[in-house]
Design a protein around this motif. Structure first.
Motif, PDB file in Angstrom:
ATOM      1  N   UNK A 327     114.302 -23.738 -58.859  1.00  0.00           N
ATOM      2  CA  UNK A 327     113.399 -22.943 -58.233  1.00  0.00           C
ATOM      3  C   UNK A 327     113.292 -21.723 -58.872  1.00  0.00           C
ATOM      4  N   UNK A 328     114.293 -21.040 -59.071  1.00  0.00           N
ATOM      5  CA  UNK A 328     114.181 -19.811 -59.925  1.00  0.00           C
ATOM      6  C   UNK A 328     113.776 -20.103 -61.325  1.00  0.00           C
ATOM      7  N   UNK A 329     114.357 -20.967 -61.895  1.00  0.00           N
ATOM      8  CA  UNK A 329     114.043 -21.338 -63.031  1.00  0.00           C
ATOM      9  C   UNK A 329     112.433 -21.753 -63.452  1.00  0.00           C
ATOM     10  N   UNK A 651     135.583 -17.396 -60.330  1.00  0.00           N
ATOM     11  CA  UNK A 651     135.122 -18.734 -60.308  1.00  0.00           C
ATOM     12  C   UNK A 651     135.388 -19.553 -59.336  1.00  0.00           C
ATOM     13  N   UNK A 652     136.793 -19.168 -59.101  1.00  0.00           N
ATOM     14  CA  UNK A 652     137.717 -20.078 -58.262  1.00  0.00           C
ATOM     15  C   UNK A 652     137.133 -19.540 -56.866  1.00  0.00           C
ATOM     16  N   UNK A 653     136.770 -18.474 -56.690  1.00  0.00           N
ATOM     17  CA  UNK A 653     136.592 -17.771 -55.431  1.00  0.00           C
ATOM     18  C   UNK A 653     135.090 -18.039 -54.953  1.00  0.00           C
ATOM     19  N   UNK A 654     134.312 -18.788 -55.720  1.00  0.00           N
ATOM     20  CA  UNK A 654     133.080 -19.249 -55.342  1.00  0.00           C
ATOM     21  C   UNK A 654     133.330 -20.899 -54.815  1.00  0.00           C
ATOM     22  N   UNK A 655     132.616 -20.824 -53.651  1.00  0.00           N
ATOM     23  CA  UNK A 655     132.905 -22.448 -53.143  1.00  0.00           C
ATOM     24  C   UNK A 655     132.086 -23.349 -54.080  1.00  0.00           C
ATOM     25  N   UNK A 656     132.685 -24.557 -53.807  1.00  0.00           N
ATOM     26  CA  UNK A 656     132.291 -25.486 -54.962  1.00  0.00           C
ATOM     27  C   UNK A 656     130.715 -25.876 -54.652  1.00  0.00           C
ATOM     28  N   UNK A 657     130.317 -26.115 -53.655  1.00  0.00           N
ATOM     29  CA  UNK A 657     128.832 -26.373 -53.261  1.00  0.00           C
ATOM     30  C   UNK A 657     128.042 -25.259 -53.935  1.00  0.00           C
ATOM     31  N   UNK A 658     128.400 -24.065 -53.756  1.00  0.00           N
ATOM     32  CA  UNK A 658     127.607 -22.944 -54.244  1.00  0.00           C
ATOM     33  C   UNK A 658     127.632 -23.111 -55.669  1.00  0.00           C
ATOM     34  N   UNK A 659     128.625 -23.278 -56.398  1.00  0.00           N
ATOM     35  CA  UNK A 659     128.881 -23.143 -57.800  1.00  0.00           C
ATOM     36  C   UNK A 659     128.206 -24.269 -58.579  1.00  0.00           C
ATOM     37  N   UNK A 660     128.306 -25.391 -57.795  1.00  0.00           N
ATOM     38  CA  UNK A 660     127.613 -26.595 -58.328  1.00  0.00           C
ATOM     39  C   UNK A 660     125.770 -26.308 -58.314  1.00  0.00           C
ATOM     40  N   UNK A 661     125.589 -25.436 -57.480  1.00  0.00           N
ATOM     41  CA  UNK A 661     124.125 -25.200 -57.519  1.00  0.00           C
ATOM     42  C   UNK A 661     123.902 -24.199 -58.489  1.00  0.00           C
ATOM     43  N   UNK A 662     124.667 -23.110 -58.636  1.00  0.00           N
ATOM     44  CA  UNK A 662     124.747 -22.286 -59.801  1.00  0.00           C
ATOM     45  C   UNK A 662     124.626 -22.709 -61.211  1.00  0.00           C
ATOM     46  N   UNK A 663     125.489 -23.554 -61.253  1.00  0.00           N
ATOM     47  CA  UNK A 663     125.512 -24.306 -62.595  1.00  0.00           C
ATOM     48  C   UNK A 663     124.695 -25.604 -62.887  1.00  0.00           C
ATOM     49  N   UNK A 664     123.697 -25.812 -61.889  1.00  0.00           N
ATOM     50  CA  UNK A 664     122.761 -26.677 -62.221  1.00  0.00           C
ATOM     51  C   UNK A 664     121.576 -26.487 -63.326  1.00  0.00           C
ATOM     52  N   UNK A 665     121.374 -27.128 -63.926  1.00  0.00           N
ATOM     53  CA  UNK A 665     120.477 -27.052 -65.230  1.00  0.00           C
ATOM     54  C   UNK A 665     119.256 -26.721 -64.973  1.00  0.00           C
ATOM     55  N   UNK A 666     118.376 -26.122 -65.921  1.00  0.00           N
ATOM     56  CA  UNK A 666     116.854 -25.802 -65.505  1.00  0.00           C
ATOM     57  C   UNK A 666     116.162 -27.171 -65.184  1.00  0.00           C
ATOM     58  N   UNK A 667     115.063 -27.187 -64.384  1.00  0.00           N
ATOM     59  CA  UNK A 667     114.158 -28.226 -64.201  1.00  0.00           C
ATOM     60  C   UNK A 667     113.577 -28.649 -65.466  1.00  0.00           C
TER      61      UNK A 667
END
Length: 699
Positions: A327-329, A651-667
């Motif tokens: 969405x941001x991208x 990076x490990x302190x970020x929750x796994x679901x949140x990290x997956x969303x952040x690492x998701x590629x551009x649409x």
């Protein structure tokens, strides 16, 4: 005209805009000095803000506590139409939307001489007429509110007689439009799409029953939305004979006076308005990303609708700042395309809105926010590439505003001023302009901005010398290292680092705390300062920053001179500290710097030119620098590798679901086929739940 009475004069003084404007031009506003017994000790005299005659504010009058006070943009929605936006489905009628009735006059030679004032008056009359018609309709409904349940049932039965929308009907309309270019089918399709976008809102119930459609289930709802998002741009381009690869606003502007455009304009506007309305109603990020992606393909059509373009910018900036992942991208792609395709005024609007949104988003920074804020910063820097010189003017204004805030803090040491400087908003404002300089200084003349920024960062580092502000000082040193590296200008950062190092007691810490994360902190709690974790992190970060600084100048002819004082202070700290692990790290840095001093000194003794020969000085050890095999370069690499592994805990302190969303590629640029169907199916429960809610309200 007779003299005004007392009450009339009093009313004019309080309410007339001309009187207020005159007062603002001539009046000087004063800020009262607090009483002697007051708690605020920072204000020692009366401060005055003068408003100049033309209404602008002079340099001394700028409110120094606001980071975006200098940047304003017009937020006027010129599309003030209050109608439903339905299209006539009668082939014998001209296809003019209710929301765009006045546009029928555009391009008409017989009425083209009508003055702008008359057009505005006509528009206002039309709007008022529609409001009166609706009020009359509502009043009739109120009169019937006392009827029995039998009459309510009759009303429901009459309502069921309205047009029922089905998937097959929608597809047949779409085929008729693509094959036969049927205007009535396109009107029906757009009206159905409008009903789907407005479903569940108050506006959806205000339309003419002859034009609105009943959406029976979620499947129909999804298909209407998806078919229009998929096909609308292709349909409009085919009917207007515009190539699918054309993305120039001049294409639309050239068509504005043609009969073809006058016929298609209501259709295009209906689609754009409905889609923008949908963006304000939907909460699912995938549906929003799909809608923005499809709007991006139709970006040139906004050239004919400035008010809708402003609304698009506003929505896109909001999703860019607050959304995540796709969405941001997608939102940023819209913003950049608007800035590139349209006039410089649109670029100003995009830069101003994104910068203010970035400041607002940076008010609070958590560990999970760091990657998103980094994305916002990088995308803003990319937006600046559309016109670097215009962006440089904005940067200069922003840096001056930051400097005013810093100057007030240095002068008064006021608690509020200090707090505003040691804040994430202030820090991220500096960070974004340092990144701007780093990206563009090699290709553009940004020297004046460079030196102003260096002075600003030095001032911030000087204002916060204590160990509690160590994270803020580290950020300042990183900025200075980046500016020095991109510009080739020597900036003496070693003194800042060694001052911080000498605050360390050199003794074993009193207690241990959890792993300290300096990335998401600006000021440390007092209890952390004597902990072993803080001492270790402090020394390792100083070594890391010094390694970066020395590595940049390790091949320069002046390296022995710039390393002399830092070596003296490093040896002194080495003698005072009792922590063996830290002593080893410091000793290794000292040894590597000394070896490089001897290496450069030996090469320097062999040259025959004087220091005035700048060209020869610049070519000193260039062959050795290209090989990157010197001992200090290898040491620098090892320090950076250890620093990267040490920072993995962030990076490990970020929750796994949140990290997956952040690492998701551009649409992807196109969301079509089965993937688009899956995205749209995410709203499958929307219409059913809305119908249940309406039934409950009716009961």
């Amino acid at each position: 005209m007779g003299k005004l009475g007392k009450k009339a004069r009093k009313f004019a003084k309080k309410n007339l805009q001309s009187v207020l404007r005159k007062q603002r031009k001539t009046k000087t506003f004063f800020k009262k000095r607090p009483s002697k017994g007051g708690k605020d000790k920072g204000d020692t005299e009366v401060e005055k803000t003068a408003i100049v005659e033309n209404g602008s504010v002079d340099d001394g009058a700028i409110e120094v506590t606001s980071l975006d006070a200098l940047f304003t943009d017009s937020d006027v929605d010129m599309d003030a139409s209050d109608s439903d936006g339905y299209l006539s489905e009668d082939n014998s009628c001209s296809h003019v939307t209710d929301c765009d009735t006045l546009n029928v006059f555009e391009g008409n030679n017989d009425i083209g001489t009508m003055s702008t004032n008359n057009e505005k008056m006509q528009e206002e009359l039309l709007i008022q007429k529609k409001k009166l018609d609706r009020l009359k309709k509502y009043s009739d409904e109120d009169e019937k509110s006392d009827y029995t349940l039998q009459l309510v049932d009759e009303d429901d039965s009459n309502r069921n007689k309205s047009k029922v929308l089905s998937t097959s009907l929608v597809r047949s309309w779409s085929e008729r439009v693509k094959e036969d270019h049927s205007d009535s089918a396109l009107s029906s399709l757009l009206n159905a799409y409008r009903d789907a976008c407005h479903f569940g809102t108050e506006l959806s119930g205000l339309a003419d029953d002859d034009l609105c459609y009943r959406i029976q289930n979620s499947e129909v709802f999804c298909n209407v939305i998806f078919i229009m998002l998929q096909e609308a741009d292709n349909i409009f381009r085919a009917l207007l004979k515009i190539s699918p690869t054309t993305f120039k606003k001049e294409t639309i502007l050239e068509l504005k006076n043609t009969s073809m455009w006058k016929k298609m304009k209501p259709f295009v506007k209906s689609y754009l308005r409905s889609t923008l309305f949908l963006l304000n109603q939907v909460t699912d990020s995938q549906i929003l990303a799909l809608s923005l992606t499809r709007l991006r393909t139709s970006i040139i059509f906004f050239a004919a609708f400035p008010s809708l373009l402003q609304r698009l910018i506003k929505i896109s900036v909001h999703f860019w700042a607050t959304g995540s992942g796709d969405l941001s991208s997608c939102s940023f792609h819209i913003i950049k395309d608007v800035a590139a395709v349209f006039s410089s005024n649109c670029l100003d609007t995009c830069l101003t809105r994104t910068y203010k949104a970035y400041i607002a988003r940076c008010k609070v920074v958590e560990i999970a926010d760091i990657q998103h804020i980094e994305f916002l910063k990088n995308s803003f820097i990319e937006l600046c590439s559309v016109d670097v010189q215009k962006s440089c003017g904005m940067a200069i204004l922003s840096i001056k505003q930051l400097a005013k805030i810093l100057q007030m803090g240095l002068k008064t040491k006021n608690e509020e001023a200090i707090k505003s400087i040691c804040s994430w908003q202030y820090v991220n404002c500096i960070d974004i302009w340092v990144s701007f300089l780093t990206a563009y200084i090699e290709d553009y003349n940004l020297q004046s901005l460079l030196y102003t920024t260096i002075q600003l960062v030095n001032g911030v580092a000087y204002l916060f010398p204590g160990p509690r502000y160590f994270p803020l000082r580290v950020k300042c040193i990183k900025w200075l290292n980046s500016l020095s590296c991109c510009s080739g200008v020597f900036i003496p950062v070693a003194s800042f680092l060694l001052d911080t190092l000498e605050h360390n007691t050199g003794k074993e810490g009193g207690g241990n705390v959890k792993a300290i994360n300096l990335t998401s902190s600006l000021k440390l709690p007092k209890q952390w300062l004597k902990s072993h974790s803080f001492q270790v992190e402090c020394v390792l970060l100083v070594i890391e920053m010094l390694a970066i600084h020395f590595a940049q100048w390790s091949y320069h002819i002046s390296f022995p001179d710039l390393a002399t004082i830092p070596l003296i202070r490093l040896r002194k700290f080495y003698e005072l500290t009792n922590v063996e692990s830290l002593k080893r790290s410091v000793k290794r840095l000292i040894d590597q710097v000394e070896q490089n001093v001897l290496f450069v000194q030996k090469k320097r003794d062999e040259v025959s030119y004087s220091p005035d020969d700048q060209q020869s000085v610049d070519s000193f050890l260039q062959l050795e620098k290209g090989s990157l095999n010197s001992p200090f370069t290898q040491y620098y690499r090892s320090v950076m590798e250890k620093a990267a592994s040490r920072n993995l805990h962030v990076i490990q302190e970020i929750s796994f679901p949140k990290r997956k969303r952040l690492e998701k590629g551009h649409v992807s640029d196109e969301m079509q086929g089965e993937s688009g169907n899956k995205i749209i199916s995410g709203c499958s429960g929307t219409i059913d739940s809305e119908r249940k809610r309406q039934r409950v309200l009716k009961v």
